[in-house]
Design a protein around this motif. Structure first.
Motif, PDB file in Angstrom:
ATOM      1  N   LYS A  11       2.637   7.058   7.493  1.00  0.00           N
ATOM      2  CA  LYS A  11       2.479   6.533   5.962  1.00  0.00           C
ATOM      3  C   LYS A  11       2.099   5.247   5.831  1.00  0.00           C
ATOM      4  N   GLU A  14       3.418   1.192   1.112  1.00  0.00           N
ATOM      5  CA  GLU A  14       3.231   1.625  -0.303  1.00  0.00           C
ATOM      6  C   GLU A  14       2.319   0.606  -1.218  1.00  0.00           C
ATOM      7  N   SER A 142      -2.252   8.245   0.915  1.00  0.00           N
ATOM      8  CA  SER A 142      -1.289   7.467   1.401  1.00  0.00           C
ATOM      9  C   SER A 142      -0.899   7.203   2.839  1.00  0.00           C
ATOM     10  N   TYR A 205       7.734   5.918  -4.359  1.00  0.00           N
ATOM     11  CA  TYR A 205       7.010   4.747  -4.486  1.00  0.00           C
ATOM     12  C   TYR A 205       7.821   3.519  -5.323  1.00  0.00           C
TER      13      TYR A 205
END
Length: 437
Positions: A11, A14, A142, A205
């Motif tokens: 990932k 964010e 993402s 998020y």
């Protein structure tokens, strides 16, 4: 096993993902020009019914940016990003429809082919594609390593072709095409935004912080109202699409299963869902079904979940209806046969001309041989005929007269030239090939 489905692996940070999506929201400068050119490419593809061209246009289209931006903004309570995304999406939609309208207003090809017609009405599959495609798009966005999933989502959800079809509807004055195509674009956009919103909330998020609690409450209220105003109608419309798809499937299944008779065949069946009441119209040929049998068929509708559906029949033998049906069939058969006959007549005429030319050449060859012997006593053998000459440099084939002459002794150049010129005059040909032996 659970680690295989862990979205945290690979990932992106964010804040980096939020910034990445926010940058792709804007439609100005190069992004706007790319959109305009992509719309022209997609319009041409729809116009000439080319799937490959349409896919290419969707690959270069930047339409996904503001749509995902709306879902991201709703998920993190960023009212400024939400306003910017909606504003830019409005600009993109306006420019897209305007560009496609201009193209379809000036193109000489005005017929609506299959690629255009496929974008005039959404189906339940379009809703599912938009939902799952949007989920794939935001998950791919993402990641640290960006993949080709987002362009793939743009192709799968087909955001651009419906806008081009809406422009076609305006250019041709067909409001049904415009409304249907724009409806398809709206459904796709909402469900892509919804899937983005769901993943953003699922992956937790960080939401935007506000210094003023009242301002935070106000922003959340605005976002909730806008989200509900968008999602609730879309869910209702999607529900209607699902109902229509189920009804169509049940209606087709009823016709295929129940209307089966040895001496009566279904010529055509039409299904009208939006015409109250919902109607199935069946055209039959062969032996007429008695009124009692028609009544029994109508009673069987309930067993197929078609309670509020009207079943109408057009049977052969029904006076005016029969005559109209028979006349339409005979007219269609006559027109098709007429075209086939005309095509065959042209081929026959061409072959007859070729055969006649060969027969004339053979008859003329004997006459010319006798006359040539008078002018050229040394001529022993002579013939000529039509043949095909392939010009390899110009890549074409022409018909050429070829003469074969055998002399004893061999003729002089003057005599050969004289024979050649005489054959041209005698056969009324501009060019002739003379082979001497």
């Amino acid at each position: 096993m659970a680690h295989r489905f862990d979205l945290e692996e690979g990932k992106e940070d964010e804040l980096e993902t939020i910034e990445y999506i926010s940058k792709n929201v804007e439609f100005k400068g190069a992004n706007l020009w790319i959109l305009i050119f992509a719309i022209f490419v997609a319009s041409v593809g729809l116009n000439v019914n080319s799937t490959a061209v349409i896919i290419g246009a969707m690959l270069i289209s930047p339409l996904m940016g503001p749509i995902m931006g709306i879902g991201m903004a709703a998920g993190i309570n960023d009212f400024e990003l939400l306003k910017r995304s909606i504003r830019n999406l409005g600009v993109a939609v306006f420019i897209s429809i305007l560009t496609s309208t201009i193209y379809f207003a000036i193109t000489p090809i005005s017929a609506a082919d299959s690629e255009l017609l496929a974008r005039t009405e959404p189906t339940v599959w379009d809703v599912l594609i938009a939902l799952f495609g949007g989920l794939a798009g935001i998950i791919a966005g993402s990641r640290k390593e960006k993949s080709n999933a987002i362009p793939g989502v743009a192709i799968a959800t087909a955001l651009m072709p419906p806008l081009c079809t809406a422009g076609y509807g305006l250019a041709t004055g067909n409001l049904l095409y415009f409304v249907g195509a724009f409806y398809l674009f709206f459904i796709n956009s909402v469900f892509i935004s919804l899937s983005t919103y769901l993943i953003v909330r699922f992956m937790k998020y960080p939401k935007k912080d506000f210094m003023d609690p009242k301002r935070e409450t106000q922003v959340k209220t605005y976002i909730t109202i806008i989200t509900l105003m968008t999602i609730i109608p879309s869910v209702y419309l999607a529900y209607g699409i699902v109902k229509k798809a189920l009804w169509n499937e049940q209606a087709r299944n009823f016709v295929e299963v129940q209307i089966q008779y040895p001496n009566t065949q279904v010529l055509a069946a039409e299904y009208h869902y939006h015409v109250p009441p919902k109607t199935i119209e069946v055209s039959l040929i062969g032996d007429q079904l008695p009124p009692q049998e028609l009544a029994n068929l109508r009673k069987k509708l309930i067993g197929f979940g078609l309670e509020e559906t009207t079943l109408n029949f057009l049977q052969s033998g029904n006076g005016t209806d029969l005559n109209l049906l028979r006349n339409d069939i005979l007219k269609d058969l006559y027109e098709r046969n007429e075209l086939l006959i005309q095509d065959k007549d042209k081929k026959i005429a061409l072959l007859e001309n070729e055969i006649l030319a060969d027969i004339n050449a053979r008859q003329l060859s004997v006459e010319i041989a006798e006359e040539a012997r008078i002018n050229h006593p040394n001529l022993k053998k002579f013939t000529f005929g039509r043949t095909l000459m392939s010009d390899l440099e110009k890549n074409k084939v022409d018909t050429l007269l070829v003469a074969y002459a055998q002399f004893s002794p061999k003729p002089t150049k003057t005599e050969s030239k004289k024979l050649t010129e005489w054959i041209k005059v005698r056969t009324k040909s501009d060019t002739i090939a003379l082979i001497l032996y």
